[in-house]
Design an enzyme around this catalytic site. Structure first.
Site, short mmCIF file in Angstrom:
data_model
loop_
_atom_site.label_atom_id
_atom_site.label_comp_id
_atom_site.label_asym_id
_atom_site.label_seq_id
_atom_site.Cartn_x
_atom_site.Cartn_y
_atom_site.Cartn_z
N LYS A 1 1.22 4.04 -3.09
CA LYS A 1 0.87 5.47 -2.95
C LYS A 1 2.08 6.34 -3.28
O LYS A 1 1.94 7.41 -3.89
CB LYS A 1 0.36 5.77 -1.53
CG LYS A 1 -0.95 5.11 -1.14
CD LYS A 1 -2.12 5.50 -2.01
CE LYS A 1 -2.67 6.88 -1.76
NZ LYS A 1 -3.91 7.13 -2.57
N TYR B 1 0.82 -1.22 0.00
CA TYR B 1 0.00 0.00 0.00
C TYR B 1 0.85 1.28 0.00
O TYR B 1 0.73 2.10 -0.92
CB TYR B 1 -1.02 -0.03 1.16
CG TYR B 1 -1.78 1.27 1.28
CD1 TYR B 1 -2.77 1.60 0.37
CD2 TYR B 1 -1.48 2.20 2.28
CE1 TYR B 1 -3.46 2.81 0.44
CE2 TYR B 1 -2.15 3.40 2.37
CZ TYR B 1 -3.14 3.71 1.45
OH TYR B 1 -3.81 4.91 1.52
N1 LIG Z 1 -8.73 6.59 5.10
C1 LIG Z 1 -7.59 7.17 5.42
O1 LIG Z 1 -7.25 7.30 6.60
C2 LIG Z 1 -6.70 7.73 4.35
C3 LIG Z 1 -5.56 8.44 4.75
C4 LIG Z 1 -4.72 8.97 3.77
C5 LIG Z 1 -5.03 8.83 2.44
N2 LIG Z 1 -6.14 8.14 2.06
C6 LIG Z 1 -6.40 8.04 0.61
O2 LIG Z 1 -7.67 8.62 0.37
C7 LIG Z 1 -8.30 7.98 -0.73
C8 LIG Z 1 -9.70 7.57 -0.32
O3 LIG Z 1 -9.59 6.67 0.77
P1 LIG Z 1 -10.87 6.22 1.60
O4 LIG Z 1 -10.43 6.01 3.00
O5 LIG Z 1 -12.01 7.10 1.30
O6 LIG Z 1 -11.09 4.77 0.97
P2 LIG Z 1 -12.42 4.09 0.47
O7 LIG Z 1 -12.09 2.66 0.23
O8 LIG Z 1 -13.56 4.40 1.36
O9 LIG Z 1 -12.67 4.83 -0.91
C9 LIG Z 1 -12.01 4.49 -2.08
C10 LIG Z 1 -13.01 4.50 -3.21
O10 LIG Z 1 -12.31 4.15 -4.41
C11 LIG Z 1 -13.11 3.24 -5.10
N3 LIG Z 1 -12.29 2.37 -5.94
C12 LIG Z 1 -11.46 1.39 -5.53
N4 LIG Z 1 -10.94 0.77 -6.59
C13 LIG Z 1 -11.43 1.39 -7.68
C14 LIG Z 1 -11.26 1.20 -9.06
N5 LIG Z 1 -10.49 0.22 -9.54
N6 LIG Z 1 -11.90 2.02 -9.91
C15 LIG Z 1 -12.72 2.99 -9.44
N7 LIG Z 1 -12.94 3.21 -8.14
C16 LIG Z 1 -12.29 2.42 -7.28
C17 LIG Z 1 -13.83 2.43 -4.05
O11 LIG Z 1 -15.00 1.80 -4.60
C18 LIG Z 1 -14.13 3.48 -3.01
O12 LIG Z 1 -15.39 4.06 -3.21
C19 LIG Z 1 -7.41 6.81 -1.12
O13 LIG Z 1 -6.67 7.18 -2.25
C20 LIG Z 1 -6.50 6.62 0.08
O14 LIG Z 1 -5.25 6.10 -0.30
C21 LIG Z 1 -6.99 7.59 2.98
C1 LIG Z 2 -2.25 -2.69 17.08
C2 LIG Z 2 -3.74 -2.68 17.04
C3 LIG Z 2 -4.29 -2.87 18.39
C4 LIG Z 2 -4.29 -1.39 16.49
C5 LIG Z 2 -4.35 -1.46 14.99
C6 LIG Z 2 -4.74 -0.10 14.45
C7 LIG Z 2 -4.51 -0.06 12.94
C8 LIG Z 2 -5.56 -0.93 12.27
C9 LIG Z 2 -4.52 1.38 12.46
C10 LIG Z 2 -3.47 2.23 13.20
C11 LIG Z 2 -3.03 3.32 12.23
C12 LIG Z 2 -3.93 3.17 11.04
C13 LIG Z 2 -3.45 3.74 9.71
C14 LIG Z 2 -3.18 5.24 9.78
O1 LIG Z 2 -4.20 5.91 10.47
C15 LIG Z 2 -3.00 5.87 8.47
C16 LIG Z 2 -3.37 5.29 7.31
C17 LIG Z 2 -3.05 6.00 6.05
C18 LIG Z 2 -4.04 5.79 4.96
O2 LIG Z 2 -3.50 6.16 3.73
C19 LIG Z 2 -4.66 4.44 4.89
C20 LIG Z 2 -5.10 3.92 6.23
C21 LIG Z 2 -3.98 3.94 7.24
C22 LIG Z 2 -2.88 2.99 6.78
C23 LIG Z 2 -4.51 3.49 8.63
C24 LIG Z 2 -4.95 2.00 8.59
C25 LIG Z 2 -5.31 1.44 9.97
C26 LIG Z 2 -4.18 1.64 10.97
C27 LIG Z 2 -2.94 0.86 10.56
#
Ligand SMILES: NC(=O)c1ccc[n+]([C@@H]2O[C@H](COP(=O)([O-])OP(=O)(O)OC[C@H]3O[C@@H](n4cnc5c(N)ncnc54)[C@H](O)[C@@H]3O)[C@@H](O)[C@H]2O)c1
Ligand SMILES: CC(C)CCC[C@@H](C)[C@H]1CC[C@H]2[C@@H]3[C@H](O)C=C4C[C@@H](O)CC[C@]4(C)[C@H]3CC[C@]12C
Length: 369
Positions: free
Chosen positions: A163, A159
């Site tokens: 990214k 992952y």
């Molecule tokens: N959730 C977090 O904490 C977090 C933190 C930093 C960055 N991000 C980034 O933010 C973005 C959104 O994350 P999120 O948490 O909303 O995830 P999410 O899984 O809720 O949303 C991702 C969306 O992308 C769509 N998707 C996946 N594969 C696809 C494909 N092949 N074609 C078209 N659509 C597709 C999914 O259906 C979904 O609706 C991602 O790029 C993720 O890397 C998330």
């Molecule tokens: C050790 C366990 C008890 C707790 C596990 C928590 C774990 C699932 C959480 C902790 C931190 C979380 C990630 C973090 O907030 C930031 C991101 C960046 C984003 O791009 C995608 C999601 C992610 C990796 C979170 C995923 C869930 C994590 C690892």
């Protein structure tokens, strides 16, 4: 709104617009981008809530599509002014193969870039991640760092690798000539851990706490700071960047911005308790109940079980070596780059973000009873 503003008739595309962040970006655009005349929402899975958006003044076009399919992406991008690319496979639990993660996150992003170039779309905003920087494989802390803080960004997990590659593609594409001869202007936003309404992992922790009789057990020391940012503020940053990219192309093109707000610096678990405590859960222990070596062992065991069971079933628990390392390594940001470059101020205060998230968790509770 002034007629002249509406007359600009901007067409936006949000990829991944039905995801956790994507839905907030979509709703924020509809509320706060007065120059919008059409909003295209592109996602593999379209949400039923899209129908309620179709009655407003902005034309909302839902497109079911796959970012890995270049022709589907090109068709959706053609005729747009701005693309906000949030679609991605967010998988740190081993649910998808490394190849699939690469295909969606890297090839999918390349397809979006090529579509902009071929069809003449000039502005591209990419949702990157803090994971592009760290925590790195060595577990080095990143303590209240900013976009210029030196840090050894070395990853092995699919992952963060995907990214980082995708972000690089987006930044390198800045300045490429799009159809018609104008330069492509790109930039990347790097959220830390996003929380708020719709956050699946928060929901999972909540249900786990209910199953354990209203308790969660501390696994991570309270001293490990983990960066978090409210989803509404992340969405607002996307809207602002998209709006300002044209006027400030020379300054913002090819730049990265951490997403930040006034959310407090806490450990992952202590932060979650800000929402889960008012919903009746408590966190047991002021220190981790299990020694760290045992957690490492359990995480490795989970990884082994995942591998052994793969032919039979998908075993993807929250705890694995990677999630343990991320949760157990300090990674927090402190920056004002977005404020300096495009005037960003968080739209939601910490109190507001907290209240909204608590209300949402309470809603999850009542809807599952
Ligand atoms: N959730 C977090 O904490 C977090 C933190 C930093 C960055 N991000 C980034 O933010 C973005 C959104 O994350 P999120 O948490 O909303 O995830 P999410 O899984 O809720 O949303 C991702 C969306 O992308 C769509 N998707 C996946 N594969 C696809 C494909 N092949 N074609 C078209 N659509 C597709 C999914 O259906 C979904 O609706 C991602 O790029 C993720 O890397 C998330
Ligand atoms: C050790 C366990 C008890 C707790 C596990 C928590 C774990 C699932 C959480 C902790 C931190 C979380 C990630 C973090 O907030 C930031 C991101 C960046 C984003 O791009 C995608 C999601 C992610 C990796 C979170 C995923 C869930 C994590 C690892």
């Amino acid at each position: 709104m002034a007629d002249s503003a509406r007359a600009q008739k901007l067409v936006y595309l949000v990829t991944g617009g039905c995801g956790f962040l994507g839905e907030h970006v979509v709703r924020m655009l509809l509320q706060r981008e007065p120059r919008l005349c059409e909003l295209r929402i592109f996602d593999l899975h379209l949400g039923p809530w899209l129908d309620e958006l179709k009655t407003g003044p902005v034309r909302v076009t839902a497109i079911q599509g796959d970012v890995t399919q270049a022709h589907e992406v090109a068709a959706a991008v053609a005729g747009t002014h701005v693309v906000i690319h949030t679609a991605g496979l967010v998988d740190v639990f081993g649910k998808a193969s490394p190849e699939t993660i690469h295909e969606v996150n890297v090839q999918g992003t390349q397809n979006v870039i090529e579509a902009c170039v071929q069809t003449g779309t000039q502005f591209l905003v990419y949702t990157s991640s803090m994971e592009v920087v760290g925590p790195n494989v060595k577990g080095h802390p990143f303590y209240r760092g900013n976009e210029d803080t030196p840090y050894e960004a070395v990853h092995r997990h699919p992952y963060p690798c995907s990214k980082a590659l995708a972000e690089r593609l987006v930044l390198e594409a800045n300045g490429r000539k799009v159809r018609g001869g104008l330069p492509l202007v790109t930039c990347a936003l790097r959220p830390t851990g996003i929380y708020g309404e719709g956050h699946q992992i928060m929901r999972d922790f909540y249900h786990q706490g209910l199953r354990l009789g209203g308790r969660l057990f501390r696994a991570i020391p309270a001293s490990v700071e983990h960066g978090r940012v409210y989803v509404g503020n992340v969405a607002w940053m996307h809207v602002l960047v998209a709006r300002e990219l044209e006027q400030r192309a020379a300054l913002m093109g090819g730049q990265v911005y951490f997403c930040y707000d006034k959310s407090p610096y806490k450990s992952y678990e202590d932060f979650n308790m800000e929402f889960l405590r008012p919903c009746g859960l408590r966190l047991v222990g002021t220190r981790p109940l299990l020694p760290y070596w045992l957690l490492v062992f359990l995480a490795a065991l989970n990884a082994l079980l995942q591998w052994l069971l793969r032919p039979l079933l998908l075993y993807a628990p929250l705890l694995n070596p990677y999630t343990l390392a991320v949760a157990n390594t300090t990674f927090t940001v402190s920056t004002n780059k977005a404020q300096r470059h495009f005037g960003y101020e968080p739209l939601f205060s910490w109190e507001d973000s907290r209240t909204r998230t608590i209300r949402w968790v309470q809603g999850v509770e009542s809807s599952s009873q």
